[in-house]
Design a protein around this motif. Structure first.
Motif, PDB file in Angstrom:
ATOM      1  N   UNK A  39     -90.567   3.380  13.608  1.00 15.58           N
ATOM      2  CA  UNK A  39     -90.081   2.793  14.661  1.00 15.58           C
ATOM      3  C   UNK A  39     -88.789   3.874  15.246  1.00 15.58           C
ATOM      4  N   UNK A  40     -88.779   3.998  16.428  1.00 14.17           N
ATOM      5  CA  UNK A  40     -87.564   5.004  17.087  1.00 14.17           C
ATOM      6  C   UNK A  40     -86.773   3.794  17.552  1.00 14.17           C
ATOM      7  N   UNK A  41     -85.717   3.239  17.117  1.00 13.53           N
ATOM      8  CA  UNK A  41     -85.033   2.213  17.445  1.00 13.53           C
ATOM      9  C   UNK A  41     -84.317   2.440  18.804  1.00 13.53           C
ATOM     10  N   UNK A  42     -83.744   1.480  19.516  1.00 17.17           N
ATOM     11  CA  UNK A  42     -83.082   1.485  20.693  1.00 17.17           C
ATOM     12  C   UNK A  42     -83.753   0.698  21.921  1.00 17.17           C
ATOM     13  N   UNK A  43     -83.274   0.518  22.930  1.00 15.47           N
ATOM     14  CA  UNK A  43     -83.562  -0.087  24.071  1.00 15.47           C
ATOM     15  C   UNK A  43     -85.089   0.458  24.420  1.00 15.47           C
ATOM     16  N   UNK A  44     -85.867  -0.851  23.902  1.00 13.55           N
ATOM     17  CA  UNK A  44     -87.344  -0.538  24.147  1.00 13.55           C
ATOM     18  C   UNK A  44     -87.628   0.286  22.993  1.00 13.55           C
ATOM     19  N   UNK A  45     -87.759  -0.367  21.698  1.00 15.90           N
ATOM     20  CA  UNK A  45     -87.929   0.560  20.763  1.00 15.90           C
ATOM     21  C   UNK A  45     -89.467   1.042  20.568  1.00 15.90           C
ATOM     22  N   UNK A  46     -89.524   2.218  20.125  1.00 18.29           N
ATOM     23  CA  UNK A  46     -90.933   2.729  20.195  1.00 18.29           C
ATOM     24  C   UNK A  46     -91.535   2.792  18.914  1.00 18.29           C
ATOM     25  N   UNK A  47     -92.667   2.169  18.614  1.00 21.73           N
ATOM     26  CA  UNK A  47     -93.360   2.415  17.408  1.00 21.73           C
ATOM     27  C   UNK A  47     -94.708   3.243  17.554  1.00 21.73           C
ATOM     28  N   UNK A  48     -94.777   4.023  16.370  1.00 20.65           N
ATOM     29  CA  UNK A  48     -95.841   5.060  16.490  1.00 20.65           C
ATOM     30  C   UNK A  48     -96.362   5.288  15.255  1.00 20.65           C
ATOM     31  N   UNK A  49     -97.883   5.312  15.253  1.00 20.12           N
ATOM     32  CA  UNK A  49     -98.402   5.477  13.887  1.00 20.12           C
ATOM     33  C   UNK A  49     -99.258   6.799  13.578  1.00 20.12           C
ATOM     34  N   UNK A  50     -99.551   7.072  12.383  1.00 21.70           N
ATOM     35  CA  UNK A  50     -99.859   8.360  12.140  1.00 21.70           C
ATOM     36  C   UNK A  50    -101.141   8.998  12.957  1.00 21.70           C
ATOM     37  N   UNK A  51    -101.907   7.994  13.432  1.00 22.06           N
ATOM     38  CA  UNK A  51    -103.221   8.268  14.180  1.00 22.06           C
ATOM     39  C   UNK A  51    -102.751   8.455  15.469  1.00 22.06           C
ATOM     40  N   UNK A  52    -101.657   8.528  16.150  1.00 28.22           N
ATOM     41  CA  UNK A  52    -101.363   8.777  17.268  1.00 28.22           C
ATOM     42  C   UNK A  52    -100.908   7.668  18.278  1.00 28.22           C
ATOM     43  N   UNK A  53    -101.464   6.289  17.864  1.00 24.18           N
ATOM     44  CA  UNK A  53    -101.359   5.084  18.679  1.00 24.18           C
ATOM     45  C   UNK A  53     -99.881   4.937  18.775  1.00 24.18           C
ATOM     46  N   UNK A  54     -99.391   4.130  19.757  1.00 24.63           N
ATOM     47  CA  UNK A  54     -97.881   3.894  19.948  1.00 24.63           C
ATOM     48  C   UNK A  54     -97.962   2.760  20.593  1.00 24.63           C
ATOM     49  N   UNK A  55     -96.947   2.210  20.539  1.00 21.57           N
ATOM     50  CA  UNK A  55     -96.225   0.744  21.055  1.00 21.57           C
ATOM     51  C   UNK A  55     -94.829   0.758  21.638  1.00 21.57           C
ATOM     52  N   UNK A  56     -94.699  -0.248  22.408  1.00 21.35           N
ATOM     53  CA  UNK A  56     -92.917  -0.382  22.654  1.00 21.35           C
ATOM     54  C   UNK A  56     -92.754  -1.877  22.569  1.00 21.35           C
ATOM     55  N   UNK A  57     -91.811  -2.085  21.975  1.00 18.29           N
ATOM     56  CA  UNK A  57     -91.252  -3.478  21.807  1.00 18.29           C
ATOM     57  C   UNK A  57     -90.153  -4.000  22.690  1.00 18.29           C
ATOM     58  N   UNK A  58     -90.295  -5.064  23.390  1.00 19.87           N
ATOM     59  CA  UNK A  58     -89.310  -5.447  24.475  1.00 19.87           C
ATOM     60  C   UNK A  58     -88.381  -6.716  23.902  1.00 19.87           C
ATOM     61  N   UNK A  59     -88.670  -6.960  22.916  1.00 20.20           N
ATOM     62  CA  UNK A  59     -87.566  -8.128  22.354  1.00 20.20           C
ATOM     63  C   UNK A  59     -86.325  -7.371  21.898  1.00 20.20           C
ATOM     64  N   UNK A  60     -85.190  -8.239  21.920  1.00 16.98           N
ATOM     65  CA  UNK A  60     -83.880  -7.393  21.575  1.00 16.98           C
ATOM     66  C   UNK A  60     -83.321  -7.215  22.698  1.00 16.98           C
ATOM     67  N   UNK A  61     -81.824  -7.150  22.516  1.00 17.94           N
ATOM     68  CA  UNK A  61     -80.688  -7.048  23.570  1.00 17.94           C
ATOM     69  C   UNK A  61     -79.597  -6.447  23.178  1.00 17.94           C
ATOM     70  N   UNK A  62     -78.564  -5.937  24.170  1.00 15.90           N
ATOM     71  CA  UNK A  62     -77.521  -5.047  23.847  1.00 15.90           C
ATOM     72  C   UNK A  62     -76.531  -5.587  22.908  1.00 15.90           C
TER      73      UNK A  62
END
Length: 513
Positions: free
Chosen positions: A407-430
């Motif tokens: 998980x690359x944290x930050x605004x719209x944390x990006x989650x990436x798996x070793x097989x290349x799939x990725x997701x963006x998480x939209x919960x959280x706030x400043x």
């Protein structure tokens, strides 16, 4: 590395990058009736009327030279035919660069519409931004840059069509300057750049309009927005016939001198999300032998907690430091047969020692990495600016290089798996940009792992729950300013139990499908 799990993405919102969207448009455009541009313009016009609540008013539409500008001309024509006073600002010759936009411009002129080459002054009920869409790859300069600056200073709603002009639709990076919209109506599918980096600050209230197209029939999604559908099958009440051993052992290692609080926050989070037992291996020998606020935590030496097969999972890094002792513990942790979570100084040590990287990629058990952008830059031998320039690419590269879920944290944390799939998480706030929040996230992930959640889903679910807990606190008026990590722990426990009980917890977000 374990075989990648099949993740059920069927209920998730798919994300499509610009290349995939162009393939979708090329597939559907020849046989489309009405034409895609007519559909997009009509959708935008309806959105204007919705925003204005049925009131007529003066509308400024800024059109650019491509298809996004063509959408704007269609929107302007339809609003004018409905009785709106519409002014179109368009700088260029009488023939836009895109062929469909030529027809849209001609239809606008045929209804008596005119264009002005300069941004007009005066009051407007709403401004529609249709300068540039997904095709923009260079910074906006010159007159259009001045238009954007002027509109950003206006005191009226601003509707962006497809993408706020100046925002990279794939990465969320601002190209020079970008429209700050109050509303964005994105067409065909959701774009990743609207959800990460600068995207959320420029989109305002985001709505998605598929124009009647089945994107998945043409091309697989580029990625997905995180939703509880991924892990809903794991949100089950506990069996009555269970005991603490049923819910696993979370081991956390960190807490060097002056940083004991980081390890304690992580331990408390693991405990309150449901781990059966939580062991905290504290580097600081002078630390209290118990946590006065959470005496259930078992505080021991790092050697004790890493010995034998005590751990269901091991999380190392919160308050770890980078001393020789910390390095020795890292080398020991990487050899653990348990699922491993690396955070904070564990990541910094990993970036500095090639033997750790080699041992990591050779692990048989799963590994999870939770870097913020600066830590990611160190891991990649890059810079924070380059990581942020394309967060999805950076997360995917870390996942590939370290054979880990990231998980690359930050605004719209990006989650990436070793097989290349990725997701963006939209919960959280400043409000969650404060000390200790990363430690709490590590603890939540460890607590889910201890209870038997698969590694990828513990990472995704932990990130989602972490942000949801922060959002619930803000909704109660306890943030964003002054929001603390300790408060998020309590909120995460409440949110997790509510999810298990079947509550329909709405994300505090800005997306309407």
């Amino acid at each position: 590395m374990p075989t990648p799990r099949t993740l059920n993405t069927s209920s998730l919102t798919a994300l499509y990058d610009a290349e995939a969207l162009r393939r979708i448009e090329r597939h559907y455009a020849p046989a489309s009736s009405p034409r895609l541009m007519e559909r997009a313009g009509a959708t935008g016009a309806a959105k204007v009327m919705q925003i204005l609540g049925g009131r007529h008013g003066r509308v400024l539409v800024m059109c650019g030279p491509g298809n996004n500008g063509g959408d704007g001309f269609v929107l302007a024509r339809q609003l004018r035919q409905t009785g709106f006073d519409v002014v179109v600002a368009y700088q260029g010759d009488e023939h836009p660069q895109a062929s469909d936009a030529v027809s849209a411009w001609a239809s606008w002129r045929a209804t008596g519409g005119v264009t002005v080459p300069r941004l007009p002054r005066g009051d407007f009920s709403i401004v529609v931004n249709a300068l540039y869409g997904i095709g923009l790859t260079r910074p906006i300069e010159g007159e259009h840059a001045a238009w954007i600056d002027a509109v950003n200073d206006m005191d009226c709603p601003v509707l962006a069509i497809d993408v706020p002009s100046g925002l990279n639709a794939d990465t969320g990076a601002v190209l020079g300057r970008a429209i700050r919209a109050s509303h964005t109506a994105t067409m065909i599918a959701l774009k990743p750049g609207l959800l990460t980096l600068d995207g959320p600050d420029h989109c305002g209230e985001l709505s998605v309009h598929d124009l009647g197209l089945d994107c998945a029939a043409v091309v697989q999604p580029s990625g997905w927005q995180v939703g509880r559908g991924l892990f809903d099958h794991l949100l089950r009440p506990r069996a009555r016939n269970s005991h603490k051993g049923t819910h696993g052992n979370a081991v956390l290692v960190g807490g060097a001198r002056g940083m004991a609080g980081a390890a304690l926050l992580a331990g408390r989070a693991a405990l309150k999300v449901g781990a059966g037992r939580v062991y905290v291996g504290m580097l600081d020998h002078a630390a209290l032998p118990l946590d006065p606020e959470q005496p259930e935590l078992m505080i021991r030496t790092p050697a004790d907690v890493l010995a034998g097969d005590l751990a269901t999972c091991v999380a190392i890094g919160p308050g770890l430091g980078q001393s020789p002792a910390a390095l020795d513990l890292m080398r020991e942790a990487v050899l653990s047969p348990a699922t491993l979570v690396l955070d904070a100084d564990a990541l910094n040590l990993l970036s500095q020692h090639a033997d750790l990287e080699k041992a990591l990629v050779e692990r048989g058990a799963a590994t999870l990495l939770t870097p913020h952008p600066m830590e990611a830059a160190r891991l990649l031998g890059s810079t924070t600016a380059k990581v942020q320039h394309d967060r999805i690419a950076a997360a995917r590269e870390m996942a590939r290089r370290f054979r880990a879920s990231v998980v690359l944290k930050g605004c719209g944390s990006v989650l990436a798996l070793p097989d290349g799939r990725w997701f963006i998480n939209t919960t959280g706030n400043p409000g969650m940009a404060s000390a200790g929040m990363g430690d709490v996230l590590t603890g939540l992930i460890a607590g889910l792992l201890a209870q038997g959640w698969p590694a990828d889903l513990a990472l995704i679910g932990g990130v989602h729950l972490h942000g949801l807990a922060g959002d619930r606190l803000v909704a109660l008026g306890k943030g964003p300013n002054g929001l603390t990590a300790g408060e998020v722990i309590e909120s995460a426990r409440a949110a997790f139990n509510a999810l298990i009980a079947g509550a329909d917890l709405q994300e505090v977000g800005h997306i309407h499908l």
